[in-house]
Scaffold this motif. Structure first.
Motif, PDB file in Angstrom:
ATOM      1  N   PRO A 144       7.895  33.547  13.974  1.00  0.00           N
ATOM      2  CA  PRO A 144       7.155  32.381  14.015  1.00  0.00           C
ATOM      3  C   PRO A 144       6.800  32.140  15.409  1.00  0.00           C
ATOM      4  CG  PRO A 144       9.545  32.103  13.034  1.00  0.00           C
ATOM      5  CD  PRO A 144       9.406  33.232  13.686  1.00  0.00           C
ATOM      6  N   ALA A 174       6.547  33.424   7.465  1.00  0.00           N
ATOM      7  CA  ALA A 174       7.473  33.611   8.584  1.00  0.00           C
ATOM      8  C   ALA A 174       6.593  33.565   9.939  1.00  0.00           C
ATOM      9  CB  ALA A 174       8.255  35.022   8.726  1.00  0.00           C
ATOM     10  N   ASN A 176       3.914  32.030   9.975  1.00  0.00           N
ATOM     11  CA  ASN A 176       3.025  30.570   9.674  1.00  0.00           C
ATOM     12  C   ASN A 176       1.476  30.769   9.917  1.00  0.00           C
ATOM     13  OD1 ASN A 176       2.796  27.703   9.281  1.00  0.00           O
ATOM     14  ND2 ASN A 176       2.620  27.429  11.636  1.00  0.00           N
TER      15      ASN A 176
END
Length: 201
Positions: A144, A174, A176
């Protein structure tokens, strides 16, 4: 003492000692050679972030092949000491005719804390290499934070014991991001090597 070999570039064939730490495993030569083939053999001018640097094989290899700056992040004190020694050795072997040697910074600390600090300072990289200890939760914990330190369209190289590209939707979640550009994947023994790019916007 085990050693790792620089495969290409200015420091080609130089051998670097590996700290005698249990679980420390350099990226195999064959995998590293493939990765730099994926990158076109040339890292000229690139800014590279090598997370969970371990032996430093990926970061030092990138510097040997023309990266202008490399940041190696490693927490283990004994491993950091060996990285510092290897950096000093390589810089001493930089040929004068090549001009200014690359900037190599070794960040002795926690990867997640380092990523937050780099993002806060607005630092961004062309390539982020990610090779956390296998079968830990560190891959999912680290993903992230990658987008914030990657230049638009930047590349991510990741080594893991599972194929991260098998479920792109999960990987995007994960990271984003809405999508990734899955470029390459290789399985060598227990290692899955991946190269992917984040969107340019």
């Amino acid at each position: 003492m085990s050693k790792v070999r620089i495969i290409g570039g200015v420091w080609r064939r130089h051998m670097l000692p590996i700290a005698a730490v249990e679980g420390l495993r350099p990226t195999p030569d064959r995998v590293r050679e493939t990765v730099f083939n994926w990158l076109g053999q040339d890292c000229t001018g690139m800014q590279v972030l090598d997370l969970y640097a371990g032996t430093g094989a990926l970061g030092f290899e990138a510097a040997s092949r023309g990266a202008s700056s490399v940041v190696l992040v490693e927490q283990h004190r004994q491993v950091v000491a060996q990285l510092q020694e290897n950096k000093a050795y390589l810089i001493s072997k930089w040929p004068a005719e090549e001009g200014k040697p690359p900037s190599i910074q070794i960040d002795a600390g926690d990867v997640l804390a380092c990523l937050k600090r780099l993002a806060g300072a607005g630092k961004q990289f062309d390539l982020v290499a990610l090779d956390p200890p296998f079968r830990s939760d560190l891959m999912q914990a680290t993903l992230p934070f990658i987008k914030a330190v990657l230049k638009p369209g930047g590349l991510v190289y990741a080594e893991w014991h599972e194929n991260l590209l098998a479920d792109e939707a999960e990987l995007c979640k994960a990271l984003n991001v809405q999508e990734i550009d899955a470029l390459r994947h290789l399985k060598a023994g227990q290692v899955h090597a991946h190269l992917f790019a984040l969107p340019a916007v």
